[in-house]
Enzyme design. Structure first.
Site, short mmCIF file in Angstrom:
data_model
loop_
_atom_site.label_atom_id
_atom_site.label_comp_id
_atom_site.label_asym_id
_atom_site.label_seq_id
_atom_site.Cartn_x
_atom_site.Cartn_y
_atom_site.Cartn_z
N ASP A 32 0.89 -1.09 0.11
CA ASP A 32 0.43 -0.39 0.06
C ASP A 32 0.92 1.57 0.14
O ASP A 32 1.50 1.07 0.55
CB ASP A 32 -0.92 -0.26 0.83
CG ASP A 32 -1.98 0.64 0.73
OD1 ASP A 32 -2.92 0.53 0.97
OD2 ASP A 32 -1.70 2.65 0.95
N ILE A 33 0.31 2.37 -1.11
CA ILE A 33 1.28 3.31 -0.50
C ILE A 33 1.20 4.68 0.07
O ILE A 33 1.99 4.99 0.62
CB ILE A 33 0.44 4.32 -2.19
CG1 ILE A 33 1.55 4.92 -2.25
CG2 ILE A 33 -0.32 4.60 -1.58
CD1 ILE A 33 1.20 5.63 -4.34
N ASN A 89 -13.27 -2.54 3.05
CA ASN A 89 -14.11 -1.75 3.30
C ASN A 89 -14.98 -1.85 1.97
O ASN A 89 -14.99 -1.91 1.23
CB ASN A 89 -13.10 -0.07 2.96
CG ASN A 89 -12.15 -0.38 4.59
OD1 ASN A 89 -12.54 -0.51 5.17
ND2 ASN A 89 -10.48 -0.13 3.32
N GLU A 97 -12.26 3.72 -0.80
CA GLU A 97 -11.93 5.19 -2.05
C GLU A 97 -12.09 4.00 -3.40
O GLU A 97 -12.47 4.71 -3.93
CB GLU A 97 -10.99 5.54 -2.03
CG GLU A 97 -10.98 6.47 -0.52
CD GLU A 97 -9.33 7.54 -0.17
OE1 GLU A 97 -8.26 6.62 -1.03
OE2 GLU A 97 -9.48 8.20 0.44
N VAL A 98 -10.71 2.89 -3.35
CA VAL A 98 -10.79 2.64 -4.91
C VAL A 98 -12.21 1.02 -5.19
O VAL A 98 -12.01 0.40 -4.47
CB VAL A 98 -9.69 1.99 -4.84
CG1 VAL A 98 -9.71 1.29 -5.96
CG2 VAL A 98 -8.66 2.98 -4.25
N HIS A 102 -10.98 -5.53 -2.76
CA HIS A 102 -9.32 -5.14 -2.42
C HIS A 102 -9.01 -6.29 -1.01
O HIS A 102 -10.30 -5.59 0.18
CB HIS A 102 -8.25 -4.67 -2.51
CG HIS A 102 -9.28 -3.58 -2.14
ND1 HIS A 102 -9.90 -2.16 -2.98
CD2 HIS A 102 -8.79 -2.13 -1.12
CE1 HIS A 102 -10.47 -1.15 -1.97
NE2 HIS A 102 -9.11 -1.56 -1.20
N HIS A 104 -7.29 -6.07 2.44
CA HIS A 104 -5.45 -4.60 3.07
C HIS A 104 -5.51 -5.56 4.10
O HIS A 104 -6.52 -6.57 5.04
CB HIS A 104 -6.88 -3.79 4.08
CG HIS A 104 -7.04 -2.70 3.32
ND1 HIS A 104 -5.68 -1.43 2.43
CD2 HIS A 104 -8.58 -2.39 2.88
CE1 HIS A 104 -7.17 -0.81 2.34
NE2 HIS A 104 -7.89 -1.17 2.02
P1 5GP Z 1 -9.51 1.70 -0.01
O1 5GP Z 1 -9.54 2.37 1.80
O2 5GP Z 1 -10.25 1.36 -1.17
O3 5GP Z 1 -9.96 0.33 1.37
O4 5GP Z 1 -8.15 1.26 0.16
C1 5GP Z 1 -7.51 1.37 -0.84
C2 5GP Z 1 -5.91 2.05 -1.00
O5 5GP Z 1 -5.23 1.64 -1.92
C3 5GP Z 1 -5.45 2.89 0.36
O6 5GP Z 1 -4.99 1.89 1.18
C4 5GP Z 1 -4.22 3.55 -0.56
O7 5GP Z 1 -3.29 4.31 0.16
C5 5GP Z 1 -3.64 2.47 -1.89
N1 5GP Z 1 -3.39 3.41 -3.06
C6 5GP Z 1 -3.87 4.68 -3.70
N2 5GP Z 1 -3.67 4.78 -4.67
C7 5GP Z 1 -2.50 3.67 -4.61
C8 5GP Z 1 -1.54 4.15 -5.44
O8 5GP Z 1 -1.50 4.65 -6.69
N3 5GP Z 1 -0.69 2.51 -5.60
C9 5GP Z 1 -0.86 2.04 -4.24
N4 5GP Z 1 0.37 1.07 -4.07
N5 5GP Z 1 -2.17 1.66 -3.54
C10 5GP Z 1 -2.64 2.77 -3.53
#
Ligand code: 5GP
Length: 116
Positions: A32-33, A89, A97-98, A102, A104
Site C-alpha cells: 500500500d502506498i 472496506n 476509496e477504490v 481488495h 488490506h
Molecule cells: P480503500 O480505502 O479503497 O479500502 O483502500 C485503497 C488503498 O489503496 C488505500 O489504502 C490507498 O493507500 C491505496 N492506494 C491508493 N492508490 C494507490 C496507488 O497508486 N498505489 C498503491 N500501491 N496503493 C494505492
C-alpha cells in the site's frame, strides 16, 4: 480488465508501478502506498469486482481465490508466523476509496485487540 478505470486497474495493466509482493494467475498483491501498519499489503483479484456488496454468486470462485491467497501473501510479506489482520472496506462508513474489491493485509507489529 481494459474496462477497469480504477487505480488498481491501471496497476494491473502496468500503467502505473507498484511494489509487488505476490502474484498468481488470479490475484495480485502489492505494498500500500500509504501504509497503516509496518506491513500493509493490498490484495486484489485480477478480474474486476467493484465492491463486496456487488459480488455475485457467479463470482464465488474469485472470492474464494482472494481469501485463499491471503496467507500466501502474508508468507511472502514475512508475517505469516507473527500474524496479520484482513480488512475489506465497503460502503460510506468504511471510507473505501477504490472501487476494485481488495483485501488490506496488515501486520509486522502488534495490531492490538481492537479491530480498527
Ligand atoms: P480503500 O480505502 O479503497 O479500502 O483502500 C485503497 C488503498 O489503496 C488505500 O489504502 C490507498 O493507500 C491505496 N492506494 C491508493 N492508490 C494507490 C496507488 O497508486 N498505489 C498503491 N500501491 N496503493 C494505492
Amino acid at each position: 480488465m481494459s474496462d477497469n478505470p480504477t487505480i488498481f486497474g491501471k496497476i494491473l495493466r502496468g500503467e502505473i508501478p507498484c511494489t509487488k509482493v505476490y502474484e498468481d494467475d488470479t490475484v495480485l498483491a502489492f505494498k500500500d502506498i500509504n501504509p497503516h501498519a509496518k506491513v500493509h499489503v493490498v490484495l486484489i483479484p485480477k478480474t474486476h469486482i467493484t465492491w463486496l456488496r456487488n459480488a455475485t454468486p457467479a463470482q464465488q470462485q474469485t472470492l474464494g481465490q482472494l481469501l485463499l491467497a491471503a496467507p500466501k501473501v502474508a508468507e511472502a510479506a514475512g508475517i505469516l508466523k507473527s500474524g496479520y489482520r484482513v480488512i475489506i472496506n465497503d460502503g460510506p462508513d468504511s471510507h473505501g476509496e477504490v472501487p476494485h474489491l481488495h483485501l488490506h493485509i496488515l501486520g509486522g507489529q502488534d495490531l492490538g485487540t481492537k479491530i480498527a
